[in-house]
Design an enzyme around this catalytic site. Structure first.
Site, short mmCIF file in Angstrom:
data_model
loop_
_atom_site.label_atom_id
_atom_site.label_comp_id
_atom_site.label_asym_id
_atom_site.label_seq_id
_atom_site.Cartn_x
_atom_site.Cartn_y
_atom_site.Cartn_z
N SER A 34 9.61 60.65 29.96
CA SER A 34 9.83 61.36 31.33
C SER A 34 11.32 61.56 31.34
CB SER A 34 9.50 60.75 32.50
OG SER A 34 8.22 60.42 32.50
N GLY A 117 10.86 58.12 44.14
CA GLY A 117 9.75 57.42 43.29
C GLY A 117 8.27 57.76 43.88
N SER A 118 8.26 57.82 45.23
CA SER A 118 7.05 58.26 45.91
C SER A 118 7.20 59.97 45.92
CB SER A 118 6.99 57.91 47.34
OG SER A 118 6.01 58.31 48.04
N GLY A 149 4.22 67.66 37.33
CA GLY A 149 2.98 67.11 38.29
C GLY A 149 3.29 66.94 39.71
N HIS A 253 2.76 58.08 28.82
CA HIS A 253 3.72 58.45 30.07
C HIS A 253 3.64 56.82 30.55
CE1 HIS A 253 4.45 59.68 34.25
NE2 HIS A 253 3.95 58.35 34.48
N SER A 339 7.84 70.93 74.41
CA SER A 339 6.85 69.88 74.86
C SER A 339 7.46 68.61 74.82
CB SER A 339 5.40 69.81 73.96
OG SER A 339 4.59 70.73 74.01
N GLU A 360 5.35 68.39 59.32
CA GLU A 360 6.09 66.90 59.80
C GLU A 360 6.57 66.25 58.79
OE1 GLU A 360 3.08 68.41 60.92
OE2 GLU A 360 3.66 68.77 62.79
C1 LIG Z 1 3.12 60.07 45.49
C2 LIG Z 1 2.99 59.79 44.04
N1 LIG Z 1 1.68 59.46 43.35
C3 LIG Z 1 1.56 59.05 42.08
C4 LIG Z 1 2.42 58.45 41.83
C5 LIG Z 1 2.16 57.67 40.43
N2 LIG Z 1 3.05 58.66 39.23
C6 LIG Z 1 4.10 58.26 38.69
S1 LIG Z 1 4.77 59.35 37.73
C7 LIG Z 1 3.38 60.24 37.82
C8 LIG Z 1 3.11 61.51 36.80
C9 LIG Z 1 4.20 62.45 37.09
O1 LIG Z 1 4.14 63.47 36.52
P1 LIG Z 1 5.33 64.68 36.65
O2 LIG Z 1 5.68 65.02 37.86
O3 LIG Z 1 4.73 65.78 35.58
O4 LIG Z 1 6.58 63.89 35.87
P2 LIG Z 1 6.94 63.57 34.21
O5 LIG Z 1 6.81 62.22 33.89
O6 LIG Z 1 5.86 64.50 33.44
O7 LIG Z 1 8.34 64.28 34.01
C10 LIG Z 1 2.51 59.70 38.69
C11 LIG Z 1 1.06 60.12 38.95
C12 LIG Z 1 3.62 58.43 42.03
N3 LIG Z 1 4.93 57.77 41.84
N4 LIG Z 1 3.71 59.06 43.66
MG LIG Z 2 5.37 66.42 33.84
#
Ligand SMILES: Cc1ncc(C[n+]2csc(CCOP(=O)(O)OP(=O)(O)O)c2C)c(N)n1
Ligand SMILES: [Mg+2]
Length: 609
Positions: A34, A117-118, A149, A253, A339, A360
């Site tokens: 990544s 990271g989230s 993703g 990955h 409100s 939100e």
């Molecule tokens: C909200 C959330 N859901 C799931 C994950 C677990 N996760 C970490 S990386 C990843 C894949 C990410 O794919 P992409 O955005 O295409 O990044 P790349 O590694 O391909 O650059 C997942 C599902 C996370 N970190 N955060």
């Molecule tokens: Mg990707």
């Protein structure tokens, strides 16, 4: 861009790849592939485009960079190492206890504004930073790097929408479209057109590029800020890009290379790798520094005892009063400002208010972004709708963000609108956030005084306001220190702890019981976290070690649990009255009675004890 620069940037990109591979191999975990896909983009941004003072990552006019795809943290650390901020030798301490180079970036590091990271949160924070830059008349840009993703997250599109609406041409989203997610290919893979159309429809200017072609990357970056739209760069890349046996391969990955694989990869990269150390980058322009300092005091208040004012209304008044003295204060709302009474602030300071519309998660992210820029952001909506942004609020805890949330319309006391509008879980959520402060004023004076502290102190604060009007019971000079509680009535039989509407039910109960010769102590628990433990404990000891809590909230995780949690070790018996069951529409009085949190229910409970 001259040719040697292009060669240098290519070399730096490979150096970043080498660092990312070495660090993850040393750690035995992490996401090297990544990192590799985004290395050319990051090298070009850091060493060929962004303006910043590396010696002072917090400089008020530095370009901002948010690694929204936070799992590529080793790439970020490598870039800052080559920029001279992180010692290169530290990179292999990645993910070890005691190193600030955590698995995903956190603001333990001076160049990280928010934890990521989230996935899906970076662009909303970027909106807040871009809006703050505009407000402060600074010319820094905010760059947000996202994964392909990642952009399946709805929060990304809440942010994309807002950026389009406000024409944030100082905000740049770069999509690292490497075709792959974690467990499989992303839904649209390398179909860059899908992403282009989506961003365009949200009002963005879009550029689709080869994300491994430094010349192309540098060229589109030269167009930043040239029109009145935010810019989305869809960079077609390969996961593991630059390393023959990793590039575009499934099942790589989140996997480090073993030592032999790492050596093989580095043998490919090394011949063309170049260090960025000592490469000069453009300094930020010297515009006046914004005045983000706290005032020494806030203007006085003048309420009359007995006046009927809802705490939500007092919130609006307080925000204006505090905002007048404190230029750092900004506000935002999710289309409920009439409100929550944030509208008062909007009318007085339209430039310092951001309507975030009904989104939100993004409302909270925007507030966090403002907070990173020295502002004191007050975000308001119905308290229950903050639960929608639970993850943004949780991560704000990790970011040690400066974030002020004000939620109105709580509990069954909102009445007729029914259960979907009633906040009955908000205290549980907000109490569980790392480092949070949870406040629940009962009258206008308490609201005003607590809001002053929210503005003055750094951190995550949640203030719960109520819809019904309640009488002013405190004098204008009364103080409400965070972590305190007020004894508002004294008796010897039992201590009743309430807050908000239930405080007034407890006072009614006390009056009735008194007429029957039964004395109770009533406590206003305006500070739920930290709790006014000292005051409650002292009172409980004088009332047979017996406490009743009464709250307009579900029994799980609210006031009752806060009090029981603090006092159980002291041998105090805590009896909870709370909304036990599924609410429905009705008149507030009917609902308070039905759920056993009104004066009659308190009287009955006191007598039963
Ligand atoms: C909200 C959330 N859901 C799931 C994950 C677990 N996760 C970490 S990386 C990843 C894949 C990410 O794919 P992409 O955005 O295409 O990044 P790349 O590694 O391909 O650059 C997942 C599902 C996370 N970190 N955060
Ligand atoms: Mg990707």
């Amino acid at each position: 861009m001259i040719e040697t620069d292009i060669e240098l940037l290519k070399g730096i990109a490979n150096q970043l790849r080498i660092h990312s591979i070495n660090a993850t191999t040393a750690a035995g975990s992490g996401h090297p592939t990544s990192c590799c896909s985004a290395a050319d983009v990051v090298a070009t941004l850091f060493f060929g485009h962004m303006k910043y003072d590396a010696k002072n990552p917090h400089h008020y006019n530095n370009d901002r960079f948010i690694l929204s795809k936070g799992h590529a943290a080793p790439l970020l650390y490598a870039a800052w190492a080559e920029a001279g901020v992180v010692p290169v030798a530290d990179l292999t301490k990645l993910r070890t206890f005691g190193s600030d180079l955590e698995g995903h970036p956190t603001p333990r590091l001076p160049f990280v504004d928010v934890a990521t990271g989230s996935l899906g949160q970076g662009l909303g924070v970027g909106c807040g930073m871009a809006l703050a830059g505009r407000l402060d008349k600074l010319d820094y840009n905010t760059y947000v790097l996202l994964g392909d993703g990642e952009i399946a997250e709805g929060a990304v599109w809440e942010a994309a929408s807002l950026a389009g609406i406000y024409k944030l041409n100082n905000l740049i989203a770069i999509i690292d479209d490497n075709r792959l997610g974690q467990s499989q290919a992303t839904a649209f893979g390398h179909d860059t057109n899908v992403y282009a159309k989506r961003f365009e429809s949200f009002g963005w200017r879009v550029e689709v590029i080869d994300g491994h072609d430094i010349e192309e990357i540098a060229e589109v970056l030269q167009g930043v800020g040239l029109d009145d739209k935010p810019l989305a760069i869809i960079a077609k890349t390969y996961k593991g890009g630059g390393v023959s046996f990793l590039q575009d391969k499934d099942n790589w990955h989140g996997k480090p290379l073993n030592k032999e694989e790492a050596a093989k990869a580095i043998a490919e990269l090394q011949p063309s790798a170049k260090s960025g150390i000592g490469v000069s980058v453009q300094a930020p322009s010297s515009l006046p520094e914004p005045k983000n300092t706290a005032p020494s005091s806030y203007p006085a208040i003048s309420y009359k005892l007995g006046d009927l004012i809802a705490t939500r209304e007092a919130y609006g008044a307080a925000l204006v009063r505090i905002g007048e003295a404190d230029p750092r204060v900004v506000a935002m709302d999710g289309d409920t400002k009439n409100s929550t009474y944030a509208e008062k602030f909007f009318k007085k300071f339209p430039d310092r208010f951001t309507e975030c519309f009904i989104a939100e998660q993004n409302l909270v992210a925007v507030a966090i972004g403002f907070g990173t820029r020295g502002k004191v952001p007050f975000a308001s909506t119905f308290a229950t709708f903050f639960t929608r942004a639970a993850d943004q609020i949780r991560v704000a805890g990790i970011s040690t963000a400066n974030l002020k949330l004000v939620g109105s319309h709580v509990g069954v006391s909102i009445g007729e609108d029914g259960p979907s509008q009633m906040a009955l879980e908000d205290l549980a959520l907000m109490r569980s956030v790392a480092g949070s402060v949870v406040l629940y004023p009962s009258d206008a004076v308490a609201t005003e005084k607590l809001l002053e502290q929210m503005a003055a102190k750094r951190g995550i604060f949640f203030l719960r306001t109520s819809r019904p009007k309640t009488p002013v019971i405190y004098g204008n000079d009364e103080q409400f220190p965070v972590g305190g509680a007020k004894v508002v009535r004294q008796g010897d039989k039992v201590t009743v702890v309430g807050a908000g509407v239930t405080l007034f039910e407890a006072l009614k109960a006390a009056d009735q019981l008194k007429s029957e010769g039964i004395g109770i102590t009533v406590i206003d628990a305006y500070s739920i976290k930290p709790l006014g433990k000292k005051e409650i404990l002292e009172a409980a000891k004088k009332t047979n070690n017996t406490v009743i809590t009464v709250e307009d909230h579900y029994p799980e995780g609210g006031l009752g649990d806060a009090v029981a949690g603090e006092l159980s070790a002291e041998g105090i018996k805590v009896h909870k009255l709370a909304v036990n069951g599924l609410p429905r529409s009705g008149q507030p009085t009917e609902l308070l009675s039905h759920f056993g949190i009104d004066a009659a229910a308190i009287v009955k409970k006191v007598k039963s004890l």
